[in-house]
Design a protein around this motif. Structure first.
Motif, PDB file in Angstrom:
ATOM      1  N   GLY A  81     135.454  31.972  31.291  1.00  0.00           N
ATOM      2  CA  GLY A  81     134.412  33.201  31.197  1.00  0.00           C
ATOM      3  C   GLY A  81     134.273  34.025  32.413  1.00  0.00           C
ATOM      4  O   GLY A  81     133.515  34.958  32.172  1.00  0.00           O
ATOM      5  N   ALA A  82     135.432  34.137  33.480  1.00  0.00           N
ATOM      6  CA  ALA A  82     135.149  34.920  34.623  1.00  0.00           C
ATOM      7  C   ALA A  82     135.652  36.468  34.223  1.00  0.00           C
ATOM      8  O   ALA A  82     135.370  37.326  34.986  1.00  0.00           O
ATOM      9  N   GLY A  83     136.210  36.523  33.085  1.00  0.00           N
ATOM     10  CA  GLY A  83     136.579  38.062  32.875  1.00  0.00           C
ATOM     11  C   GLY A  83     135.627  38.639  32.179  1.00  0.00           C
ATOM     12  O   GLY A  83     135.836  39.846  31.784  1.00  0.00           O
ATOM     13  N   GLY A  84     134.576  38.048  31.784  1.00  0.00           N
ATOM     14  CA  GLY A  84     133.470  38.970  31.234  1.00  0.00           C
ATOM     15  C   GLY A  84     133.656  39.396  29.760  1.00  0.00           C
ATOM     16  O   GLY A  84     134.643  38.570  29.244  1.00  0.00           O
ATOM     17  N   ASP A  85     132.897  40.237  29.365  1.00  0.00           N
ATOM     18  CA  ASP A  85     133.059  40.780  27.764  1.00  0.00           C
ATOM     19  C   ASP A  85     134.535  41.131  27.538  1.00  0.00           C
ATOM     20  O   ASP A  85     134.894  41.323  26.357  1.00  0.00           O
ATOM     21  N   ALA A  86     135.042  41.884  28.521  1.00  0.00           N
ATOM     22  CA  ALA A  86     136.590  42.309  28.113  1.00  0.00           C
ATOM     23  C   ALA A  86     137.485  41.357  27.650  1.00  0.00           C
ATOM     24  O   ALA A  86     138.436  41.731  26.776  1.00  0.00           O
ATOM     25  N   LEU A  87     137.240  40.036  27.822  1.00  0.00           N
ATOM     26  CA  LEU A  87     138.026  38.933  27.472  1.00  0.00           C
ATOM     27  C   LEU A  87     137.562  38.355  26.268  1.00  0.00           C
ATOM     28  O   LEU A  87     138.092  37.328  25.541  1.00  0.00           O
ATOM     29  N   THR A  88     136.319  38.667  25.862  1.00  0.00           N
ATOM     30  CA  THR A  88     135.574  37.888  24.593  1.00  0.00           C
ATOM     31  C   THR A  88     136.657  37.736  23.352  1.00  0.00           C
ATOM     32  O   THR A  88     136.636  36.387  22.748  1.00  0.00           O
ATOM     33  N   VAL A  89     137.201  38.913  22.916  1.00  0.00           N
ATOM     34  CA  VAL A  89     137.819  38.889  21.596  1.00  0.00           C
ATOM     35  C   VAL A  89     139.303  38.025  21.770  1.00  0.00           C
ATOM     36  O   VAL A  89     139.624  37.116  21.038  1.00  0.00           O
ATOM     37  N   ARG A  90     139.847  38.066  22.930  1.00  0.00           N
ATOM     38  CA  ARG A  90     141.080  37.188  23.095  1.00  0.00           C
ATOM     39  C   ARG A  90     140.640  35.613  23.383  1.00  0.00           C
ATOM     40  O   ARG A  90     141.233  34.741  22.928  1.00  0.00           O
ATOM     41  N   LEU A  91     139.683  35.255  23.905  1.00  0.00           N
ATOM     42  CA  LEU A  91     139.119  33.975  23.987  1.00  0.00           C
ATOM     43  C   LEU A  91     138.654  33.555  22.519  1.00  0.00           C
ATOM     44  O   LEU A  91     139.038  32.112  22.429  1.00  0.00           O
ATOM     45  N   ALA A  92     138.145  34.123  21.896  1.00  0.00           N
ATOM     46  CA  ALA A  92     137.594  33.712  20.455  1.00  0.00           C
ATOM     47  C   ALA A  92     139.161  33.342  19.502  1.00  0.00           C
ATOM     48  O   ALA A  92     139.011  32.572  18.904  1.00  0.00           O
ATOM     49  N   SER A  93     140.080  34.388  19.831  1.00  0.00           N
ATOM     50  CA  SER A  93     141.242  34.169  19.139  1.00  0.00           C
ATOM     51  C   SER A  93     141.847  32.842  19.616  1.00  0.00           C
ATOM     52  O   SER A  93     142.485  32.097  18.764  1.00  0.00           O
ATOM     53  N   LEU A  94     141.915  32.384  20.921  1.00  0.00           N
ATOM     54  CA  LEU A  94     142.566  31.319  21.387  1.00  0.00           C
ATOM     55  C   LEU A  94     141.723  30.360  21.027  1.00  0.00           C
ATOM     56  O   LEU A  94     142.318  29.230  20.443  1.00  0.00           O
ATOM     57  N   ARG A  95     140.401  30.102  20.805  1.00  0.00           N
ATOM     58  CA  ARG A  95     139.610  29.174  20.480  1.00  0.00           C
ATOM     59  C   ARG A  95     140.080  28.977  18.962  1.00  0.00           C
ATOM     60  O   ARG A  95     140.397  27.679  18.394  1.00  0.00           O
ATOM     61  N   ASP A  96     140.233  29.995  18.277  1.00  0.00           N
ATOM     62  CA  ASP A  96     140.713  29.512  16.921  1.00  0.00           C
ATOM     63  C   ASP A  96     142.134  29.160  16.382  1.00  0.00           C
ATOM     64  O   ASP A  96     142.180  28.101  15.832  1.00  0.00           O
ATOM     65  N   ARG A  97     143.088  29.530  17.255  1.00  0.00           N
ATOM     66  CA  ARG A  97     144.317  29.003  17.454  1.00  0.00           C
ATOM     67  C   ARG A  97     144.088  27.464  17.767  1.00  0.00           C
ATOM     68  O   ARG A  97     144.916  26.371  17.116  1.00  0.00           O
ATOM     69  N   ILE A  98     143.578  27.093  18.936  1.00  0.00           N
ATOM     70  CA  ILE A  98     143.257  25.632  19.290  1.00  0.00           C
ATOM     71  C   ILE A  98     142.941  24.727  18.255  1.00  0.00           C
ATOM     72  O   ILE A  98     143.215  23.707  17.845  1.00  0.00           O
TER      73      ILE A  98
END
Length: 197
Positions: free
Chosen positions: A121-138
């Motif tokens: 989460g250190a990337g802040g809001d800028a990475l929120t969409v990418r992290l959500a996509s990664l959670r979905d794939r996992i």
């Protein structure tokens, strides 16, 4: 996909930057990626400029801000991880897909301070969409393996990212020094534990 350099150099006029400006931006992006891996997201603009072999003035003439550069570099790394997950989902063997993804994912976490920080989460809001996509794939990788009966059904998919993160251990514990393959051994034990009894 637009490269990190192109995104950083984009302006409203649509003009292409001079060749030397582009070369400097490329050097800064490359240096930032290495610095993020070695130092983490707390790396300074001065350190990145030094590693790129340019002055800090050049850094600020070519790059909108340190945050923009770090965000762009971390976003690019997360896109690479998403591509790995997509390839794993395309593997006809659900266990092999999960295993191959796990190895690549944990290797990145183990080799890059910044990747681990961004995934935390250190990337802040800028990475929120990418992290959500990664959670979905996992989630999809885990559910697919469970549906095929090749992974324990008593685990929630949310357990798996924590297990993978645990495999990418720190350098020391109990005054013992980890070697370069420690994460691989850790992951092997974790993957064995994910298999049905």
């Amino acid at each position: 996909m637009t490269s990190a350099v192109d995104r950083l150099l984009a302006d409203e006029s649509g003009r292409l930057p001079r060749a030397d400006a582009r070369r400097n931006a490329e050097r800064l992006v490359k240096a930032a990626r290495i610095a993020v891996a070695e130092v983490g997201v707390g790396v300074s603009a001065h350190e990145i400029a030094r590693r790129a072999g340019v002055g800090v003035g050049t850094f600020y003439r070519r790059i909108p801000s340190l945050q923009a550069l770090l965000g762009t570099v971390l976003d690019e790394i997360l896109v690479e991880i998403l591509d790995l997950a997509d390839r794993a989902l395309d593997d006809p063997d659900p266990w092999n897909g999960l295993r191959v993804f796990a190895v690549a994912y944990v290797r990145l976490r183990a080799e890059s301070c910044g990747v681990g920080e961004a995934l935390g989460g250190a990337g802040g809001d800028a990475l929120t969409v990418r992290l959500a996509s990664l959670r979905d794939r996992i989630r999809r990788l885990v559910e697919r393996a469970q549906s095929a009966g090749v992974m324990r059904a008593d685990l929630a998919w949310q357990d798996v990212p924590f297990l993978f993160a645990a495999a990418a251990t720190g350098e020391r514990t109990l005054d013992l020094q980890a070697d370069d393959q420690q994460w691989e051994r850790n992951l092997g034990v974790i993957l064995d534990g994910l298999r049905p009894v």
